[in-house]
Design an enzyme around this catalytic site. Structure first.
Site, mmCIF file in Angstrom:
data_model
loop_
_atom_site.group_PDB
_atom_site.id
_atom_site.type_symbol
_atom_site.label_atom_id
_atom_site.label_comp_id
_atom_site.label_asym_id
_atom_site.label_seq_id
_atom_site.Cartn_x
_atom_site.Cartn_y
_atom_site.Cartn_z
ATOM 1 N N HIS A 14 40.454 45.673 39.553
ATOM 2 C CA HIS A 14 40.922 45.130 40.827
ATOM 3 C C HIS A 14 39.798 44.997 41.849
ATOM 4 C CE1 HIS A 14 44.247 43.670 43.059
ATOM 5 N NE2 HIS A 14 45.174 44.401 42.443
ATOM 6 N N ASP A 59 41.644 39.757 42.867
ATOM 7 C CA ASP A 59 42.996 40.158 43.229
ATOM 8 C C ASP A 59 43.985 39.608 42.209
ATOM 9 O OD1 ASP A 59 42.138 41.506 45.539
ATOM 10 O OD2 ASP A 59 42.057 39.624 46.653
#
Length: 477
Positions: free
Chosen positions: A448, A452
């Site tokens: 992450h 995104d």
């Protein structure tokens, strides 16, 4: 006269610091040629046959089968020169054991490697092809008085080497650091000591010639963490858990240890997230059948994994954020231009990840051939360390184990891994009608930090579209 030369375990590359002796290929007293494989070792990544850069008579072997040796530790000694071919050159090789201990001449350690005798033309890290570099000077341990330490198997415990004998180390606890160079080869051992505040100069190594091993540092860490246990052994014994007669302890070493360390590091460092989608793979299977039929009966078959790898390279071209790694020290995301696809392969030795280099530049047929070659090498244990490192994206087909889904752990330091479940017939709405279709589940685990959910979802959706409609790939051809 023959000159005795020592051959140490070479640097096998890729940061490996130790290897386990699997099988000796030569005996003491046997004549070996230059670059002849003398021992088969298992590193944390692959099985490797190690060639000897000297030609002559083997006078000693160091390390029993199953024993771990550090890089730079002696493997064997070879008598080279005019008299090397005579059987008598194997002086002191023992009267019955193939692994007899041979005492080296006093001047052997100081001899130049560039003396008489043959030298290797093959490149081994640390040995080269021309005049070899000066030999590494190993620090010998401080002698232990015989009155205090006694004799171990007839060899003074504080002196010399012993090969293929039961490993018994007598540790002399030094009250103060000993001046001079520290006998440590492995940078991992130095880092472990530094992180835990262990002064290496106070340790007496249990390795060859006093070499400090990881086990020595770990023992020092344990002793420092439990001084009360050392002072009161009865209390420690009372508090220790009772041994279970049915308990089996398996050392985390070799490949299993590397996998454990890498998985732990991945979970510790990477904030990963997973998204998944069910996909109708009927058309992809039909496309594969058509490709193989068009190639003719003698043409190599294209595998399903090759088609999935080709789809992934096309998806990474659209979403390059996932072909990346994170440089934590520089606090930078490093995007990579070339795509090296790793694929998880289960072998008798454990889980390995062979790597297809430059997968983005390969056709489906080329990918299939390389995947087949690497899979065969993984099964017979002949993969080289270079074929097991450097991947930028991993494909994990756990459907071969009969499972539908998973949340795979990212292969550190990559940014993403695609998992593929089994393909099974399921009821599916197709063109407005209920039908039985070949359905699979795709799961994408991603870092992450590099992107995104929008990027990860877009990547996974594009892969799913290509699986459901392979013609989508034609837009990029």
């Amino acid at each position: 006269m023959a000159e005795v030369k020592e051959f140490t375990l070479p640097d096998l590359g890729e940061g490996l610091t130790e290897a386990e002796v699997v099988r000796w290929l030569v005996e003491v007293g046997e004549v070996v040629a230059v670059d002849q494989p003398v021992v088969e070792v298992e590193t944390a990544k692959a099985m490797v046959e190690v060639p000897c850069p000297y030609g002559g008579v083997v006078t000693a072997r160091y390390g029993a089968e199953g024993e771990e040796l550090a890089v730079g530790a002696p493997l064997l000694t070879v008598a080279v020169g005019a008299d090397a071919s005579a059987p008598a050159a194997a002086e002191g090789s023992g009267s019955g054991g193939a692994d007899g201990v041979v005492a080296e001449a006093d001047g052997a350690d100081a001899a130049e490697d560039g003396g008489a005798g043959e030298t290797s033309g093959a490149v081994l890290v640390g040995y080269g092809t021309g005049a070899p570099p000066a030999r590494r000077r190993r620090v010998r341990p401080t002698p232990v008085p015989a009155a205090a330490a006694g004799q171990v198997n007839g060899v003074a415990s504080g002196y010399g080497r012993h090969a293929v004998t039961p490993e018994v180390s007598v540790r002399a606890e030094a009250a103060e650091p000993v001046p001079g160079p520290v006998p440590v080869i492995s940078p991992l051992v130095r880092r472990l000591a530094r992180q835990n505040g262990v002064e290496l100069r106070t340790l007496t190594g249990s390795g060859p010639d006093g070499l400090i091993l990881r086990a020595d540092v770990e023992r020092a860490i344990g002793a420092a963490g439990a001084p009360a246990a050392a002072a009161e052994p009865s209390a420690a014994a009372a508090s220790a858990p009772a041994a279970d007669a049915g308990e089996v302890r398996i050392p985390l070493r070799g490949l299993r240890g590397v996998v454990a360390d890498k998985m732990s590091r991945s979970r510790r460092e990477i904030p990963e997230a997973t998204c998944w989608v069910d996909v109708d793979a009927t058309e992809l299977l039909a496309a594969r059948r058509a490709m193989n039929a068009a190639g003719g009966p003698d043409a190599p078959k294209i595998s399903l994994l090759a088609l999935l790898a080709r789809i992934c390279t096309a998806a990474l071209a659209r979403y390059p954020e996932l072909n990346a790694r994170v440089d934590t020290e520089a606090r930078e995301i490093v995007r990579l231009e070339r795509v090296h696809v790793g694929f998880a392969a289960q072998t008798d030795r454990g889980l390995v990840v062979p790597v297809v280099r430059d997968a983005h530049a390969r056709s489906a047929e080329s990918l299939s051939e390389e995947l087949s070659r690497l899979t065969g090498a993984a099964r017979d244990g002949s993969l080289t360390p270079g074929e097991l490192t450097g991947s930028t994206f991993t494909l994990n087909n756990y459907g071969v184990f009969g499972v539908d889904g998973s949340t795979p752990i990212i292969n550190h330091p990559e940014a993403a891994m695609l998992g593929v479940g089994r393909i099974v017939p399921k009821p599916w709405v197709y063109e407005g009608e209920l039908a039985v279709r070949q359905v699979t589940q795709l799961s994408l685990t991603f870092d992450h930090r590099v992107c995104d959910g929008g990027v990860a979802g877009g990547f996974l959706r594009y892969v799913a579209d290509c699986v459901e409609q392979p013609a989508v790939l034609l837009r990029g051809v």
